[in-house]
Design a protein around this motif. Structure first.
Motif, PDB file in Angstrom:
ATOM      1  N   MET A 180      -9.869   1.480  -1.241  1.00 45.66           N
ATOM      2  CA  MET A 180      -9.527   2.767  -1.860  1.00 45.66           C
ATOM      3  C   MET A 180      -8.968   3.769  -0.858  1.00 45.66           C
ATOM      4  N   GLN A 181      -8.706   3.312   0.362  1.00 46.17           N
ATOM      5  CA  GLN A 181      -8.066   4.134   1.388  1.00 46.17           C
ATOM      6  C   GLN A 181      -8.773   5.482   1.568  1.00 46.17           C
ATOM      7  N   VAL A 182     -10.018   5.398   1.989  1.00 46.92           N
ATOM      8  CA  VAL A 182     -10.846   6.578   2.211  1.00 46.92           C
ATOM      9  C   VAL A 182     -10.657   7.057   3.646  1.00 46.92           C
ATOM     10  N   ALA A 215       0.831  -1.193   0.000  1.00 43.41           N
ATOM     11  CA  ALA A 215       0.000   0.000   0.000  1.00 43.41           C
ATOM     12  C   ALA A 215       0.867   1.245   0.000  1.00 43.41           C
ATOM     13  N   LEU A 216       0.475   2.212  -0.791  1.00 45.93           N
ATOM     14  CA  LEU A 216       1.148   3.504  -0.817  1.00 45.93           C
ATOM     15  C   LEU A 216       0.092   4.556  -0.525  1.00 45.93           C
ATOM     16  N   ALA A 217      -0.633   4.335   0.544  1.00 42.24           N
ATOM     17  CA  ALA A 217      -1.750   5.206   0.871  1.00 42.24           C
ATOM     18  C   ALA A 217      -1.264   6.497   1.486  1.00 42.24           C
ATOM     19  N   GLY A 218      -1.873   7.553   1.084  1.00 43.06           N
ATOM     20  CA  GLY A 218      -1.628   8.854   1.683  1.00 43.06           C
ATOM     21  C   GLY A 218      -2.853   9.213   2.498  1.00 43.06           C
ATOM     22  N   ALA A 219      -3.240  10.431   2.396  1.00 42.57           N
ATOM     23  CA  ALA A 219      -4.408  10.862   3.145  1.00 42.57           C
ATOM     24  C   ALA A 219      -5.060  12.023   2.430  1.00 42.57           C
ATOM     25  N   GLN A 220      -6.305  11.813   2.015  1.00 39.37           N
ATOM     26  CA  GLN A 220      -7.027  12.947   1.461  1.00 39.37           C
ATOM     27  C   GLN A 220      -7.085  14.011   2.551  1.00 39.37           C
ATOM     28  N   LYS A 221      -7.054  15.251   2.129  1.00 44.58           N
ATOM     29  CA  LYS A 221      -7.066  16.343   3.091  1.00 44.58           C
ATOM     30  C   LYS A 221      -8.464  16.963   3.150  1.00 44.58           C
ATOM     31  N   TYR A 222      -8.879  17.268   4.356  1.00 44.97           N
ATOM     32  CA  TYR A 222     -10.164  17.927   4.524  1.00 44.97           C
ATOM     33  C   TYR A 222     -10.092  19.324   3.922  1.00 44.97           C
ATOM     34  N   ALA A 250       5.165  13.968  -7.900  1.00 49.16           N
ATOM     35  CA  ALA A 250       4.974  13.093  -9.056  1.00 49.16           C
ATOM     36  C   ALA A 250       4.860  11.609  -8.730  1.00 49.16           C
ATOM     37  N   THR A 251       5.416  11.159  -7.619  1.00 46.48           N
ATOM     38  CA  THR A 251       5.521   9.721  -7.363  1.00 46.48           C
ATOM     39  C   THR A 251       4.178   9.010  -7.401  1.00 46.48           C
ATOM     40  N   TYR A 252       3.223   9.470  -6.625  1.00 37.44           N
ATOM     41  CA  TYR A 252       1.934   8.771  -6.533  1.00 37.44           C
ATOM     42  C   TYR A 252       1.169   8.771  -7.860  1.00 37.44           C
ATOM     43  N   PRO A 253       0.947   9.920  -8.497  1.00 38.91           N
ATOM     44  CA  PRO A 253       0.238   9.868  -9.779  1.00 38.91           C
ATOM     45  C   PRO A 253       0.940   8.977 -10.805  1.00 38.91           C
ATOM     46  N   ASN A 254       2.257   8.999 -10.824  1.00 34.78           N
ATOM     47  CA  ASN A 254       2.990   8.155 -11.768  1.00 34.78           C
ATOM     48  C   ASN A 254       2.815   6.674 -11.462  1.00 34.78           C
ATOM     49  N   LEU A 255       2.789   6.299 -10.193  1.00 34.96           N
ATOM     50  CA  LEU A 255       2.574   4.900  -9.825  1.00 34.96           C
ATOM     51  C   LEU A 255       1.176   4.427 -10.227  1.00 34.96           C
ATOM     52  N   LEU A 305      -5.530   2.380  -9.092  1.00 38.52           N
ATOM     53  CA  LEU A 305      -5.495   3.155  -7.850  1.00 38.52           C
ATOM     54  C   LEU A 305      -5.568   2.222  -6.636  1.00 38.52           C
ATOM     55  N   ILE A 306      -6.452   1.234  -6.692  1.00 40.84           N
ATOM     56  CA  ILE A 306      -6.580   0.284  -5.573  1.00 40.84           C
ATOM     57  C   ILE A 306      -5.281  -0.494  -5.391  1.00 40.84           C
ATOM     58  N   GLN A 307      -4.662  -0.907  -6.490  1.00 44.69           N
ATOM     59  CA  GLN A 307      -3.383  -1.631  -6.394  1.00 44.69           C
ATOM     60  C   GLN A 307      -2.356  -0.807  -5.636  1.00 44.69           C
ATOM     61  N   VAL A 308      -2.260   0.473  -5.954  1.00 41.57           N
ATOM     62  CA  VAL A 308      -1.268   1.335  -5.316  1.00 41.57           C
ATOM     63  C   VAL A 308      -1.690   1.699  -3.894  1.00 41.57           C
ATOM     64  N   GLU A 309      -2.966   2.015  -3.701  1.00 46.62           N
ATOM     65  CA  GLU A 309      -3.438   2.473  -2.386  1.00 46.62           C
ATOM     66  C   GLU A 309      -3.398   1.374  -1.327  1.00 46.62           C
ATOM     67  N   SER A 310      -3.956   0.208  -1.632  1.00 44.57           N
ATOM     68  CA  SER A 310      -4.120  -0.815  -0.593  1.00 44.57           C
ATOM     69  C   SER A 310      -3.545  -2.175  -0.955  1.00 44.57           C
ATOM     70  N   GLY A 311      -3.059  -2.345  -2.172  1.00 46.95           N
ATOM     71  CA  GLY A 311      -2.590  -3.662  -2.586  1.00 46.95           C
ATOM     72  C   GLY A 311      -3.714  -4.682  -2.581  1.00 46.95           C
ATOM     73  N   PHE A 312      -4.963  -4.226  -2.807  1.00 47.25           N
ATOM     74  CA  PHE A 312      -6.161  -5.068  -2.841  1.00 47.25           C
ATOM     75  C   PHE A 312      -6.462  -5.700  -1.486  1.00 47.25           C
ATOM     76  N   LYS A 313      -6.114  -4.999  -0.425  1.00 46.63           N
ATOM     77  CA  LYS A 313      -6.402  -5.476   0.929  1.00 46.63           C
ATOM     78  C   LYS A 313      -7.643  -4.742   1.458  1.00 46.63           C
TER      79      LYS A 313
END
Length: 196
Positions: free
Chosen positions: A116-118, A12-19, A172-177, A95-103
């Protein structure tokens, strides 16, 4: 380096949406989008398209979600929610592959949840207190709605929308992944199976 990251085991390469404060009209639209629960119809053009897409994606996903019934439910739900939000279902798979690795039960260090790491603040902001972000369709509904919202804010700029989604706007890292996973792992051309 990008190739090495894609070939590595899915992590997972999850970040955090910002409020961000929402206008009343945007708040209302997002609330309506996440509140409609049951699919009213299939999101596929016809049964042949559904059969081809599901067979192709199921084969690609089998190692990550071994149970066939769970895998098919997952794929139907991804296709429905992505299509409903005006997104490419293969982009959402990337996106799911990068965010959570399908977990399904992934939790990031920032507290983002599910496939989707919400971030939980979205439930308070536009949802209902009983919404469970670990529930498959709820997580996909929120995630696709949020990505669509960010695409709208960014006037269709996928790079910036993905940055917002991950809480890494301008990096750039996340969008590129996500784009690499989308194009290298999940790219699908309808009718391609007939050409084999």
């Amino acid at each position: 380096m990008l190739v090495a990251l894609l070939l590595a085991p899915p992590a997972a390469l999850a970040g955090a949406q910002k409020y961000e404060p929402l206008s009343a009209s945007v708040h209302g639209a997002l609330s309506r989008s996440v509140s409609d629960r049951a699919p009213q119809h299939s999101s596929f053009e016809d049964s042949t398209v559904a059969t081809d897409w599901l067979a192709e994606m199921s084969g690609r996903l089998a190692k990550r979600i071994p149970d066939r019934v769970a895998r098919m439910e997952f794929l139907r739900s991804v296709h429905y929610e992505a299509t409903r939000a005006g997104l490419d279902p293969q982009l959402v798979l990337g996106l799911i592959q990068v965010e959570s690795g399908f977990k399904k039960y992934a939790v990031s260090s920032a507290g983002a949840r599910g496939f989707m790491q919400v971030m939980p603040f979205w439930v308070k902001l536009v949802g209902r207190s009983e919404d469970n972000l670990f529930h498959l369709r709820t997580n996909l509904r929120y995630g696709c709605t949020i990505l669509r919202h960010y695409l709208d804010i960014e006037r269709g700029d996928l790079y910036r929308a993905l940055g917002r989604y991950n809480g890494s706007l301008g990096q750039a890292t996340y969008p590129n992944l996500v784009r690499a996973a989308w194009h290298n792992q999940w790219k699908y051309t309808p009718g391609a199976l007939a050409l084999r």
